[in-house]
Structure formats: structure tokens, C-alpha cells
Design an enzyme around this catalytic site. Structure first.
Site, PDB file in Angstrom:
ATOM      1  CG  ASP A 129      -9.243   3.638  -0.114  1.00 43.79           C
ATOM      2  OD1 ASP A 129      -9.817   3.467   0.977  1.00 43.79           O
ATOM      3  OD2 ASP A 129      -8.002   3.681  -0.219  1.00 43.79           O
ATOM      4  CD  GLU A 132      -1.976   2.487  -3.509  1.00 43.30           C
ATOM      5  OE1 GLU A 132      -2.137   3.264  -4.488  1.00 43.30           O
ATOM      6  OE2 GLU A 132      -1.694   2.889  -2.366  1.00 43.30           O
ATOM      7  CG  ASP A 184      -1.867   1.135   1.278  1.00 47.37           C
ATOM      8  OD1 ASP A 184      -2.564   1.357   0.276  1.00 47.37           O
ATOM      9  OD2 ASP A 184      -1.929   1.818   2.313  1.00 47.37           O
TER      10      ASP A 184
END
Length: 408
Positions: A306, A253, A206
Site C-alpha cells: 500500500d 496487521e 489484514d
């Protein structure tokens, strides 16, 4: 990073299973994935979430959340506990000190037992597990308490104003003292990735761009607008891990404010990045996310945890943008727009095509997993028992086969 085969999968966090836990529901989902011709099951971070239920502010970068356990199970033997303590010596005592002593250790042994059984069950079904590594740790968690010298006291993590928030996002996570970590040989990162690869076949790193530069917000600030970009460590932590662990099965990511330097680092490490169909249309759109511009070394998504669901997003589009999306979906004759989006995503040249379970189910914005910048109300969506039917499995399998994504 070895080339990934042309495959597909579904993202569904464990807390979104009907029971919200490991056990029978997890195995039933594996069975459904197998019937649907899917290779990957992607989950969110497994660590103990914060009070808002966010798994991205887990109280440990190493420990799993006992709340995911299906039940107490068989007692943990002295031999099991000793073996676990020896294998996870780097972090387990620090976790035990903040989470309940010996009971906390036994919970981790139980989790490893249940997770290992699920992973073996999935492997037999041809399903591989894709995890998630939050780049940052929780404020005041076990990591900051155990290794305080590895974290800065003068600033906190966040991102600048973007499409999600005009005030930016003040995450509040501790930022790393990268020079101090470097002097320690990046041991914390090596051990963290060692733990990750013991649990998953592949893991998403991430906020990968934070390795190149990260947004540092002064401690005490009310929002993220007053932050500044600070140079990160680059590839050094991953190189340290590669030297000790070998191949790093990671996904970068690389969403958000991405610079050429971030792309160069991703490509130098031969890591696949991420693409999201929704990001290719509307205000702030980036052409790289449109299927015709997709690169091969990537995972493409209908939506992420998200973003809005595919249906919620499509139904919220302004007429000119929807017309543009409809033009891209024109080759597909499915009645529902979200299934046309699933087909478009599967048709990408990207190595892996991922879809949220909510999108297979055709759910709207009410099933969104997270709204960035909102302090409460996220991370709560749970799938109804029996929602993923055999008919949906057959339909997704047909899409997967048409796109040439069935695993050999």
C-alpha cells in the site's frame, strides 16, 4: 504464537512474477530466495480478484484464483475431485454455484496440486510461505451469497480519513453480523483459517484492528467520512479457531489508527505486529516505526503493497525529512539510499525483516503495487524476466548475514 526466529524475506505477489503465474517462474524465485539467504516469501491474497485486480476484494475467502495456474496440467481424476469435495465441503459447493460448477471445482484441485508442489519445493530450499488474510470479503461474492445472514445490509467497510485520503477509504466490502456469527460458533472463521493454514506457514491477518472496532459506513454513502466506529468481537473468533485448530500462525496487521485496545489484543494473543520504516518519518509519523523503537515481536518492512517503494518514498521526501532519514542511514555506506534502507530495516530488533522485491531492484514509484483510494491502475506491476540477478542475491545475502538473519 511461537517465537519466530530472527530471519528475513521478500514480498512479491504471484501476479508480479514475470509470467504472473505459478510454474517455472515461481520455482526460479524460490531458488533466488535460497541463494539470497531468505527464509520467507510473502504473497498477497490468492483469491479471485475483482475487475480492478484487487486481491483484497476476492470473490471468495476460500477459493484460489484459477488465473494463477501455470497451465491445465494433468486431468483431475474422479478420486481427486471427490477427496477435495469431502475435505473442503464447507465452502466448495457455494463457490461452484457462482463460478462455473464442476469445472470450478476441478480448477481448485489443480491449484491445490500446483501450490502443494511449490510449497514442497520451497520447503526443500528452506523457504517458507507467508500469506495474507483480508479481513473482509467482496461485495456480491460467493461468501455473501452463500451465507447472507453473516453480513450486514445497512453498512459497508472502510476506514476514516488518514494520511492516504482526506475522505477516508470506502472499501465497500460487506461488514460482518458478528452476533450472528457468534451464535454459529464462529464456524465461518474457523473454516477460513483452517483453509489458510493448509496453504501457508504463516499468514498476515489484514486490518486486525477491525476485531476491536471497525469503521462502518452507511450503505449508499459516497465516501467514508460519514462512518462511525463500531465495537468488534475482540478475540472470540480467534479463540474459537484456536480451540479447534491449535496454534494460530498469524501476524497482526496493526497499521493505521491503532489504539491501546488493539495493542492489548495483539499482545494478549501473542501475535507479532507490523512495523514500516516509512511511517516513522514525515507528516503523521509514529515513533514506534523508527528502528530504535522497534519491539522484538514484530515484522518490519521497508515498504508494503500500500505504500510507495523505498526509492520512490526517499526521493519524494522534503529536504528536512530527508535530512532526518539520512541521519538514521548514516551508519551504512551503500551508495544507493534504498540499500541503506534495506540495511536499516535488517538491523531492527524485530524478529523478521521483510523487503519488497521492488526495493531490492531499486525501482521508483512507477513500480508501486497499490495506491489506496485510487479506483484503477493498481495491482499491475510485474517484474522483468531475469531482473533478480545472482549479484543481487549475493548482495541481499550479505545484508542478511551482517544482520544475523540467516536461518540456522
Amino acid at each position: 504464537m511461537a517465537n519466530l526466529p530472527r530471519t528475513s524475506g521478500v514480498q512479491l505477489h504471484l501476479t508480479s512474477l514475470p509470467s504472473g503465474r505459478l510454474g517455472d517462474d515461481a520455482r526460479r524465485f524460490v531458488d533466488w530466495l535460497h541463494a539470497a539467504g531468505q527464509t520467507w516469501w510473502q504473497v498477497l491474497p490468492l483469491g479471485p480478484p475483482d475487475r480492478a485486480r484487487s486481491p483484497y476484494k476476492a470473490r471468495s475467502a476460500f477459493a484460489a484464483w484459477p488465473g494463477l495456474l501455470a497451465g491445465p496440467g494433468a486431468p483431475v481424476s474422479v478420486e481427486e475431485e471427490a477427496a477435495f469435495r469431502a475435505r473442503e465441503a464447507y465452502w466448495i459447493d457455494g463457490w461452484a454455484a457462482v463460478a462455473g460448477g464442476r469445472r470450478a471445482v476441478r480448477d481448485q484441485v489443480r491449484f491445490e496440486r500446483e501450490w502443494g508442489a511449490l510449497r514442497a519445493y520451497a520447503r526443500q530450499a528452506g523457504v517458507r510461505l507467508l500469506g495474507d488474510v483480508p479481513i473482509y470479503v467482496a461485495p456480491g461474492g460467493a461468501d455473501e451469497r452463500t451465507w447472507p445472514a453473516f453480513f450486514r445490509a445497512d453498512a459497508r467497510a472502510g476506514v476514516p480519513p488518514d494520511a492516504y485520503s482526506d475522505r477516508g477509504q470506502l472499501w465497500g466490502n460487506p461488514l460482518y453480523d458478528w452476533p450472528r456469527l457468534r451464535r454459529d460458533g464462529y464456524r465461518w472463521w474457523v473454516e477460513r483459517l483452517r483453509r489458510t493454514f493448509a496453504l501457508f506457514d504463516l499468514a498476515r491477518l489484514d486490518h486486525f484492528r477491525g476485531l476491536v472496532a471497525y469503521w462502518a459506513v452507511p450503505a449508499g454513502a459516497r465516501d467514508a467520512r460519514g462512518g462511525r466506529w463500531v465495537r468488534g468481537p475482540g478475540r472470540a473468533p480467534l479463540d474459537a479457531a484456536r480451540r479447534e485448530l491449535g496454534r494460530l500462525p498469524l501476524v497482526a496487521e496493526d497499521l493505521g489508527v491503532i489504539t491501546p485496545a488493539v495493542e492489548r489484543l495483539r499482545d494478549a494473543l501473542a501475535l507479532p505486529g507490523m512495523l514500516v520504516l516509512q511511517f516513522g518519518y514525515g507528516p503523521g509519523a509514529a515513533a514506534v516505526h523508527r528502528v530504535e523503537r522497534h519491539r522484538r515481536r514484530a515484522l518490519t518492512y521497508t515498504a508494503t503493497h500500500d505504500s510507495d517503494t523505498a526509492r520512490g518514498w526517499y526521493e519524494s521526501l522534503a529536504a528536512p525529512v530527508r535530512a532526518e532519514v539520512d541521519a538514521a542511514l548514516a551508519p551504512f555506506d551503500d551508495r544507493e539510499a534504498w540499500w541503506r534502507l534495506i540495511r536499516l530495516n535488517a538491523a531492527s530488533r524485530a524478529q523478521v525483516a521483510m523487503v519488497q522485491a521492488q526495493d531490492v531492484l531499486g525501482l521508483g514509484s512507477e513500480a508501486r503495487m497499490n495506491v489506496p483510494g485510487r479506483a484503477t491502475g493498481s495491482w499491475r506491476w510485474r517484474m522483468a524476466p531475469g531482473a533478480l540477478t545472482p549479484a543481487l542475491a549475493r548482495r541481499l545475502r550479505a545484508v542478511t548475514e551482517d544482520a544475523g538473519r540467516l536461518a540456522p
